[in-house]
Write an enzyme that holds these catalytic residues in place. Structure first.
Site, PDB file in Angstrom:
ATOM      1  CG  ASP A 133      -1.877   1.202   1.363  1.00  0.00           C
ATOM      2  OD1 ASP A 133      -1.707   2.190   1.454  1.00  0.00           O
ATOM      3  OD2 ASP A 133      -3.210   0.806   0.973  1.00  0.00           O
ATOM      4  CB  ALA A 162      -3.417   1.871  -2.216  1.00  0.00           C
ATOM      5  CG  ASP A 163      -3.434  -2.957   0.376  1.00  0.00           C
ATOM      6  OD1 ASP A 163      -2.754  -3.343  -0.675  1.00  0.00           O
ATOM      7  OD2 ASP A 163      -2.757  -2.975   1.473  1.00  0.00           O
ATOM      8  NE  ARG A 164      -8.813  -0.971   4.761  1.00  0.00           N
ATOM      9  CZ  ARG A 164      -9.074  -1.852   5.568  1.00  0.00           C
ATOM     10  NH1 ARG A 164     -10.548  -2.565   5.077  1.00  0.00           N
ATOM     11  NH2 ARG A 164      -8.643  -2.744   6.557  1.00  0.00           N
ATOM     12  N   GLY A 167      -9.047  -3.568  -3.839  1.00  0.00           N
ATOM     13  CA  GLY A 167      -9.856  -4.617  -3.374  1.00  0.00           C
ATOM     14  C   GLY A 167     -10.987  -4.372  -3.738  1.00  0.00           C
TER      15      GLY A 167
END
Length: 373
Positions: A133, A162-164, A167
């Site tokens: 991230d 960023a990950d979420r 995702g």
């Protein structure tokens, strides 16, 4: 009946991005079986008591398999036979070594959709690099943009943004691939790269004049970059106020008994305020300092001006709106404790989500099978 009832998701992803995508699917009723290495997903050891893991993996079942060992791979392939979707966030070369590509599994299960998310898209010079991230926030321009807006050094957003975001894109891609398969009979592999996906998010707001050829100015959306765009100090705390439309500004100047400010050429129109946004927001900050937050919230609401309290995380747990709408949920855990978590997203008129279940315990069992349909 839930929206994704009957959908079987084999989740071989780790950390945040992939597990967040599959949690969204589990929230809507998909049967998600999380496959962890023998030592467990590393995110189990992040945060107090594994809180991040618990929120990301609620409502999933779990199994421990060593995909680097022949017997682990065979057990995994047996599970793939009964799955609708395989999700992982391995780099392409690792997925190829372990036989996790759609082309590797199509003979076992021709209806299997393989959805993978990784750092950088194939074909570019970064394709083999690992990504996290923080790295994506930096490479996408977000960290620099935050620093510029605050008048300081580059900074990360203090959450796994960023990950979420990626995702959520992965979950959307999975839903689209399943809809395509059910409509056409064609199963496919869909790949969602972090860098490109998140760079699109940043560019959408801040590419600005560089969006055109020839350029029509420089980058950055001025309103978002103003150092005065921030929560404002009230007499006893902080408050968030957003004056967006011309009507908002006029009602605010009337509320603070400063209609004369509309005679200031820097504040007289929407275009003038946008061109002088720092000065405009500074007037708001100066006015808000003279009353308590609760009084401002009441007055602004009566004037139909958008405003909100500035909650810390502890206050968020007590927010009256979130409590009234059933946003907070209590999930009993196998050890006798309780997980304080959030409700599945949205409201569904015909297929409301079931209450979230607990995350898989650890150590997970060494074998697993799909539930009978």
């Amino acid at each position: 009946m839930t929206a994704l009832a009957g959908l079987r998701v084999l989740d071989a992803s780790t950390v945040v991005m992939g597990p967040y995508a599959t949690r969204l699917l589990a929230d809507l009723g998909a049967e998600v079986l999380k496959v962890e290495p023998p030592e467990g997903d590393v995110i189990r050891r992040a945060g107090q008591g594994g809180a991040i893991f618990a929120h990301l993996n609620r409502g999933k079942r779990g199994v421990a398999l060593d995909l680097k060992a022949p017997d682990g791979r065979e057990a995994f392939r047996a599970l793939a036979v009964g799955a609708d979707v395989l999700v992982h966030n391995m780099r392409p070369e690792a997925a190829a070594r372990l036989g996790l590509r759609q082309e590797d599994l199509a003979t076992l299960n021709p209806r299997l959709v393989v959805a993978c998310a990784y750092g950088y898209g194939a074909g570019g010079p970064y394709a083999a690099r690992p990504a996290y991230d923080d790295l994506i926030q930096a490479a996408s321009g977000l960290a620099d943009t935050i620093g510029r807006a605050a008048g300081g050094d580059p900074r990360y957003v203090p959450l796994t943004l960023a990950d979420r975001v990626v995702g959520a894109h992965l979950a959307f891609a999975i839903a689209a691939a399943i809809a395509c398969r059910d409509r056409t009979g064609v199963a496919q592999q869909v790949e969602v790269p972090m860098f490109e996906t998140f760079a699109d998010l940043v560019a959408g707001d801040h590419l600005g004049g560089l969006s055109f050829d020839p350029p029509e100015g420089g980058p950055y959306y001025a309103r978002l970059m103003s150092p005065e765009r921030r929560p404002y100090r009230s007499r006893d705390g902080w408050i968030a106020v957003l004056l967006y439309s011309d009507a908002h500004w006029r009602r605010f100047f009337a509320l603070i008994e400063r209609e004369d400010l509309l005679e200031d050429p820097r504040l007289a129109s929407h275009a003038a305020r946008q061109a002088n946004i720092d000065h405009a927001y500074a007037q708001v900050a100066a006015a808000l300092a003279h009353r308590d937050t609760a009084e401002w919230l009441r007055l602004l609401s009566e004037a139909d001006i958008p405003a909100a309290p500035v909650n810390d995380i502890a206050a968020l747990r007590l927010d009256p709106h979130l409590r009234a709408t059933g946003f907070w949920r209590e999930v009993p855990l196998p050890d006798g404790g309780t997980l304080n978590t959030t409700a599945p997203f949205g409201r569904w008129s015909a297929t409301p989500p079931a209450p979230p279940g607990p995350p898989p315990s650890w150590p997970a069992p060494g074998s697993a099978a799909w539930e009978t349909r």
